[in-house]
Enzyme design. Structure first.
Site, PDB file in Angstrom:
ATOM      1  N   CYS A  69       0.741  -1.189   0.099  1.00 39.79           N
ATOM      2  CA  CYS A  69       0.023  -0.128  -0.206  1.00 39.79           C
ATOM      3  C   CYS A  69       0.578   1.295   0.085  1.00 39.79           C
ATOM      4  CB  CYS A  69      -0.991   0.185   1.067  1.00 39.79           C
ATOM      5  SG  CYS A  69      -0.368   0.061   2.852  1.00 39.79           S
ATOM      6  N   HIS A 104      -2.839   0.945   7.171  1.00 34.80           N
ATOM      7  CA  HIS A 104      -3.266   0.838   5.729  1.00 34.80           C
ATOM      8  C   HIS A 104      -3.106   2.376   5.394  1.00 34.80           C
ATOM      9  CE1 HIS A 104      -4.490  -0.583   1.813  1.00 34.80           C
ATOM     10  NE2 HIS A 104      -5.610   0.057   1.932  1.00 34.80           N
ATOM     11  N   SER A 121      -4.231  -3.253  -2.059  1.00 35.38           N
ATOM     12  CA  SER A 121      -4.458  -3.752  -0.958  1.00 35.38           C
ATOM     13  C   SER A 121      -4.759  -5.341  -1.136  1.00 35.38           C
ATOM     14  CB  SER A 121      -5.807  -3.296  -0.338  1.00 35.38           C
ATOM     15  OG  SER A 121      -6.443  -4.079   0.762  1.00 35.38           O
TER      16      SER A 121
END
Length: 243
Positions: A69, A104, A121
């Site tokens: 990510c 994330h 992702s």
């Protein structure tokens, strides 16, 4: 031995709409694939100047290795440089699932009055979002809904500033100008904070928090004063209602 094919780096064509261009970038990132190996192939130091990170992005296009990510955010910035109508800013999530915390980050996009995102992702609905969301909070709540499908509860959301389009800038990326402890806030409060921040961003009146002392970082959802602490039982009650 057959060499794996190297996906061509997308080139912007004048005939493309911005959504088509963003889709081409996302398709390219998906062709690089998500890195499941447990080894990170590119070192990304968040405090590096933008110019250094853009060099790393160039390396990613040469090597064509799988990415995670954070690398996708840097690559997304690199590939959207030179499109002044496309504003880019980092969005970070801290979530909780089964006793563990997870982090994330995606690249938020703002263009022509609409929000969307680019990213990578393991989960297809936690990366790119189409450029269709009318407000920043609509985009953030969409991610929150996606997380709920995987039984992750979002604890914190951090929003950075627009990343300059100058690839040789020595300025680092501002990753967390606004920090929201969303698990301690009501939806209306989260929306209000995000909309105020988005408005200030569009007016470009925000300065990097790194220019101030660390204490000045705008943070919401924490008990910052006795007055706010007195209000917290009521907020806790609202949280119980939600669960």
């Amino acid at each position: 031995c057959v060499q794996p094919s190297v996906p061509p780096v997308p080139n912007y064509k004048l005939s493309m709409s911005i959504p088509e261009w963003l889709q081409a970038i996302q398709t390219y990132m998906k062709m690089l694939q998500y890195n499941h190996t447990g080894t990170q192939f590119f070192e990304i130091r968040k405090n590096r100047p933008l110019s250094g990170l853009m060099e790393t992005a160039k390396e990613m296009t040469r090597e064509s290795l799988p990415i995670k990510c954070l690398e996708a955010v840097i690559l997304g910035i690199y590939l959207t440089n030179g499109q002044p109508s496309v504003e880019r800013f980092p969005i970070s999530f801290k979530t909780h699932f089964s006793g563990n915390y997870f982090h994330h980050v995606v690249l938020g996009i703002y263009c022509n009055g609409r929000y969307g995102s680019l990213g990578m992702s393991r989960r297809s609905d936690l990366m790119d979002k189409p450029l269709t969301y009318r407000t920043l909070s609509d985009l953030i709540f969409e991610f929150e809904d996606s997380y709920k499908k995987y039984l992750h509860s979002v604890k914190k959301v951090k929003i950075g500033l627009y990343v300059p389009h100058e690839p040789h800038s020595f300025q680092p990326i501002e990753w967390k100008q606004l920090v929201l402890n969303v698990s301690k806030m009501m939806c209306t409060e989260v929306r209000k904070e995000l909309e105020k921040f988005a408005r200030d961003m569009r007016m470009k009146i925000l300065k990097p928090s790194s220019a101030h002392s660390p204490m000045k970082e705008r943070s919401r959802g924490k008990s910052l004063s006795p007055r706010r602490r007195q209000a917290s039982p009521q907020r806790r009650a609202c949280r119980r209602d939600k669960s």
